[in-house]
Write a protein that holds these residues in place. Structure first.
Motif, PDB file in Angstrom:
ATOM      1  N   ALA A 172       0.793  -1.278   0.002  1.00  0.00           N
ATOM      2  CA  ALA A 172       0.091  -0.204  -0.100  1.00  0.00           C
ATOM      3  C   ALA A 172       0.776   1.210   0.050  1.00  0.00           C
ATOM      4  CB  ALA A 172      -0.821   0.119   1.106  1.00  0.00           C
ATOM      5  N   ALA A 173       1.872   1.187   0.834  1.00  0.00           N
ATOM      6  CA  ALA A 173       2.961   2.066   0.914  1.00  0.00           C
ATOM      7  C   ALA A 173       3.474   2.664  -0.459  1.00  0.00           C
ATOM      8  CB  ALA A 173       3.984   2.140   1.781  1.00  0.00           C
ATOM      9  N   ARG A 174       3.956   1.689  -1.215  1.00  0.00           N
ATOM     10  CA  ARG A 174       4.385   1.806  -2.528  1.00  0.00           C
ATOM     11  C   ARG A 174       3.632   2.049  -3.609  1.00  0.00           C
ATOM     12  NH1 ARG A 174       7.201  -2.671  -6.866  1.00  0.00           N
ATOM     13  NH2 ARG A 174       8.029  -0.898  -8.106  1.00  0.00           N
ATOM     14  N   TYR A 175       2.231   1.767  -3.508  1.00  0.00           N
ATOM     15  CA  TYR A 175       1.199   2.391  -4.415  1.00  0.00           C
ATOM     16  C   TYR A 175       0.808   3.844  -4.147  1.00  0.00           C
ATOM     17  CZ  TYR A 175      -3.470   2.878  -6.436  1.00  0.00           C
ATOM     18  OH  TYR A 175      -4.465   3.423  -7.236  1.00  0.00           O
ATOM     19  N   ALA A 176       1.006   4.065  -2.874  1.00  0.00           N
ATOM     20  CA  ALA A 176       0.628   5.640  -2.378  1.00  0.00           C
ATOM     21  C   ALA A 176       2.066   6.401  -3.013  1.00  0.00           C
ATOM     22  CB  ALA A 176       0.704   5.830  -1.135  1.00  0.00           C
ATOM     23  N   PHE A 177       3.112   5.759  -3.180  1.00  0.00           N
ATOM     24  CA  PHE A 177       4.496   6.652  -3.676  1.00  0.00           C
ATOM     25  C   PHE A 177       4.147   6.622  -5.135  1.00  0.00           C
ATOM     26  CE2 PHE A 177       8.331   6.289  -6.155  1.00  0.00           C
ATOM     27  CZ  PHE A 177       8.984   7.357  -5.107  1.00  0.00           C
ATOM     28  N   MET A 178       3.794   5.579  -5.865  1.00  0.00           N
ATOM     29  CA  MET A 178       3.593   5.591  -7.383  1.00  0.00           C
ATOM     30  C   MET A 178       2.481   6.610  -7.657  1.00  0.00           C
ATOM     31  SD  MET A 178       3.170   1.551  -8.397  1.00  0.00           S
ATOM     32  CE  MET A 178       4.687   0.736  -8.247  1.00  0.00           C
ATOM     33  N   LEU A 179       1.349   6.847  -6.720  1.00  0.00           N
ATOM     34  CA  LEU A 179       0.410   7.886  -6.940  1.00  0.00           C
ATOM     35  C   LEU A 179       0.847   9.145  -7.103  1.00  0.00           C
ATOM     36  CD1 LEU A 179      -2.801   6.449  -5.246  1.00  0.00           C
ATOM     37  CD2 LEU A 179      -2.641   6.856  -7.680  1.00  0.00           C
ATOM     38  N   GLU A 180       1.799   9.390  -6.092  1.00  0.00           N
ATOM     39  CA  GLU A 180       2.233  10.731  -5.968  1.00  0.00           C
ATOM     40  C   GLU A 180       3.251  11.033  -6.920  1.00  0.00           C
ATOM     41  OE1 GLU A 180       3.528  10.385  -1.854  1.00  0.00           O
ATOM     42  OE2 GLU A 180       1.462  10.727  -1.083  1.00  0.00           O
ATOM     43  N   ALA A 181       3.899  10.065  -7.376  1.00  0.00           N
ATOM     44  CA  ALA A 181       4.929  10.317  -8.587  1.00  0.00           C
ATOM     45  C   ALA A 181       4.257  10.808  -9.960  1.00  0.00           C
ATOM     46  CB  ALA A 181       6.032   9.140  -8.319  1.00  0.00           C
ATOM     47  N   THR A 182       2.917  10.190  -9.986  1.00  0.00           N
ATOM     48  CA  THR A 182       2.207  10.466 -11.311  1.00  0.00           C
ATOM     49  C   THR A 182       1.870  11.935 -11.502  1.00  0.00           C
ATOM     50  OG1 THR A 182       1.449   8.083 -11.099  1.00  0.00           O
ATOM     51  CG2 THR A 182       0.450   9.527 -12.865  1.00  0.00           C
ATOM     52  N   SER A 183       2.130  12.409 -12.633  1.00  0.00           N
ATOM     53  CA  SER A 183       2.103  13.725 -13.064  1.00  0.00           C
ATOM     54  C   SER A 183       1.410  13.756 -14.414  1.00  0.00           C
ATOM     55  CB  SER A 183       3.422  14.444 -13.162  1.00  0.00           C
ATOM     56  OG  SER A 183       2.676  15.843 -13.330  1.00  0.00           O
ATOM     57  N   PRO A 184      -0.053  13.586 -14.554  1.00  0.00           N
ATOM     58  CA  PRO A 184      -0.760  13.626 -15.703  1.00  0.00           C
ATOM     59  C   PRO A 184      -0.277  14.732 -16.592  1.00  0.00           C
ATOM     60  CG  PRO A 184      -2.368  13.232 -13.887  1.00  0.00           C
ATOM     61  CD  PRO A 184      -0.887  13.808 -13.430  1.00  0.00           C
ATOM     62  N   ARG A 185      -0.033  14.420 -17.996  1.00  0.00           N
ATOM     63  CA  ARG A 185       0.321  15.507 -18.971  1.00  0.00           C
ATOM     64  C   ARG A 185      -0.936  16.187 -19.491  1.00  0.00           C
ATOM     65  NH1 ARG A 185       5.406  12.630 -22.188  1.00  0.00           N
ATOM     66  NH2 ARG A 185       6.781  12.413 -20.396  1.00  0.00           N
ATOM     67  N   ALA A 186      -2.124  15.061 -19.631  1.00  0.00           N
ATOM     68  CA  ALA A 186      -3.131  15.757 -20.381  1.00  0.00           C
ATOM     69  C   ALA A 186      -3.895  16.746 -19.247  1.00  0.00           C
ATOM     70  CB  ALA A 186      -4.042  14.538 -20.723  1.00  0.00           C
ATOM     71  N   ARG A 187      -4.574  17.749 -19.687  1.00  0.00           N
ATOM     72  CA  ARG A 187      -5.552  18.466 -18.766  1.00  0.00           C
ATOM     73  C   ARG A 187      -6.684  17.529 -18.449  1.00  0.00           C
ATOM     74  NH1 ARG A 187      -4.792  24.153 -18.297  1.00  0.00           N
ATOM     75  NH2 ARG A 187      -3.345  24.909 -19.458  1.00  0.00           N
ATOM     76  N   PRO A 188      -7.402  17.644 -17.266  1.00  0.00           N
ATOM     77  CA  PRO A 188      -8.662  17.214 -17.238  1.00  0.00           C
ATOM     78  C   PRO A 188      -9.527  17.905 -17.911  1.00  0.00           C
ATOM     79  CG  PRO A 188      -7.903  18.301 -15.365  1.00  0.00           C
ATOM     80  CD  PRO A 188      -6.956  18.185 -16.161  1.00  0.00           C
ATOM     81  N   GLY A 189     -10.795  17.148 -18.051  1.00  0.00           N
ATOM     82  CA  GLY A 189     -11.946  17.536 -18.930  1.00  0.00           C
ATOM     83  C   GLY A 189     -11.633  17.340 -20.268  1.00  0.00           C
ATOM     84  N   GLY A 190     -12.533  18.261 -20.987  1.00  0.00           N
ATOM     85  CA  GLY A 190     -12.257  18.063 -22.627  1.00  0.00           C
ATOM     86  C   GLY A 190     -12.972  16.952 -23.140  1.00  0.00           C
ATOM     87  N   ARG A 191     -13.216  16.902 -24.525  1.00  0.00           N
ATOM     88  CA  ARG A 191     -13.720  15.876 -25.154  1.00  0.00           C
ATOM     89  C   ARG A 191     -12.894  14.652 -25.136  1.00  0.00           C
ATOM     90  NH1 ARG A 191     -16.189  18.227 -30.321  1.00  0.00           N
ATOM     91  NH2 ARG A 191     -17.295  16.222 -30.461  1.00  0.00           N
TER      92      ARG A 191
END
Length: 301
Positions: A108-127
């Motif tokens: 669970a700790a490593r998964y949390a680390f993976m989440l926090e290291a993820t930086s989405p390149r695409a803006r949320p929303g849109g079509r």
């Protein structure tokens, strides 16, 4: 092993074992969408709430802003499908080239680390629709946090128990063994995104679920099946809605794990529905749409 169930005119026709437990993979997402609709109708959350309002951490490092609950449910969060460090592992497991559980060393700790290291390149929303199990996983975590419980308990209390789906849960106990496309034994799914694909169920239970989708016991089921985004294939609250000018809409979802495939669909206009489950990693979409109605499935993928 295949098991199927078809609903027509209120009657169910089944083949294969109706009480065998299969992993249903991403069909789990449809349940999460209904949970979201239920909590919206209760006034507990709003579709335009940012994820950060209900799940402050752990969370990805947003480049722009946190996605809304609706953007998560309609695959417009900008998140990848799965944590980047696991993408190659999951791909190899999905095509049967590796029988090792991709998540076997992910705490669970490593998964949390993976989440926090993820930086989405695409803006949320849109079509644009970018399918994301991570997004639905975070949505389920947020709903559970808002309700002050676990995802498993929230799902049981609000959907499974009211529908009498006693054989459906997140536990791998007593499920069928899964197999890769090459017939090799596959490990059971064990990850940290239960809302995205961790349910196990039976044809009997899934027919109960589909009856509820066709004759909703609450407004949440209908609200979740409404299209909110997309063009040719629209997206509801985690459901897909196939539409065509000359064909009736079909609400559907498929699922796949390392050793299982699943497919569910229903037609609100005729009251027909189908579920197909198998414990081998081979696609079921053509079979599922064909069982629903061969006259309308052509061109739907």
């Amino acid at each position: 092993m295949h098991a199927t169930g078809v609903l027509r005119d209120g009657d169910a026709t089944t083949t294969g074992p109706t009480d065998a437990r299969f992993e249903i993979g991403s069909v789990t997402k449809a349940f999460t969408g209904i949970l979201l609709a239920d909590m919206v109708l209760r006034g507990e959350v709003a579709l335009d709430d940012p994820l950060s309002r209900h799940l402050p951490s752990p969370r990805p490092a947003w480049r722009y802003r946190a996605p809304t609950l609706l953007e998560l449910a309609t695959h417009r969060s900008g998140l990848p499908n799965t944590p980047p460090p696991l993408q190659r592992r999951e791909f190899l497991a999905a095509i049967g080239r590796c029988t090792r559980d991709p998540w076997d060393d992910v705490t669970a700790a490593r998964y949390a680390f993976m989440l926090e290291a993820t930086s989405p390149r695409a803006r949320p929303g849109g079509r644009a629709i970018r399918y994301s199990s991570m997004g639905i996983g975070l949505l389920g975590d947020a709903l559970a946090a808002r309700a002050g419980t676990t995802y498993a308990d929230l799902l049981r209390d609000r959907i499974l128990d009211p529908l009498g789906m006693g054989a459906t849960n997140l536990s791998p106990d007593d499920q069928l063994p899964g197999h890769t496309r090459r017939g090799r034994p596959a490990p059971p799914l064990r990850d940290h995104m239960p809302a995205a694909g961790s349910l196990r169920s039976t044809v009997e239970d899934m027919l109960r679920f589909l009856r509820a989708c066709l004759d909703p016991p609450s407004r949440a089921f209908a609200l979740a099946a409404q299209p909110y985004a997309g063009s040719r294939v629209k997206v509801g609250l985690a459901w897909f809605v196939a539409s065509h000018p000359r064909k009736p809409p079909i609400v559907w979802h498929n699922g796949g794990t390392w050793g299982f495939r699943s497919f569910v669909a229903f037609r609100p206009d005729t009251g027909e529905a189908v579920v197909v489950l198998t414990n081998t990693a081979r696609g079921l979409e053509k079979l599922g749409f064909g069982l629903l109605d061969e006259r309308v499935h052509a061109g739907v993928h």
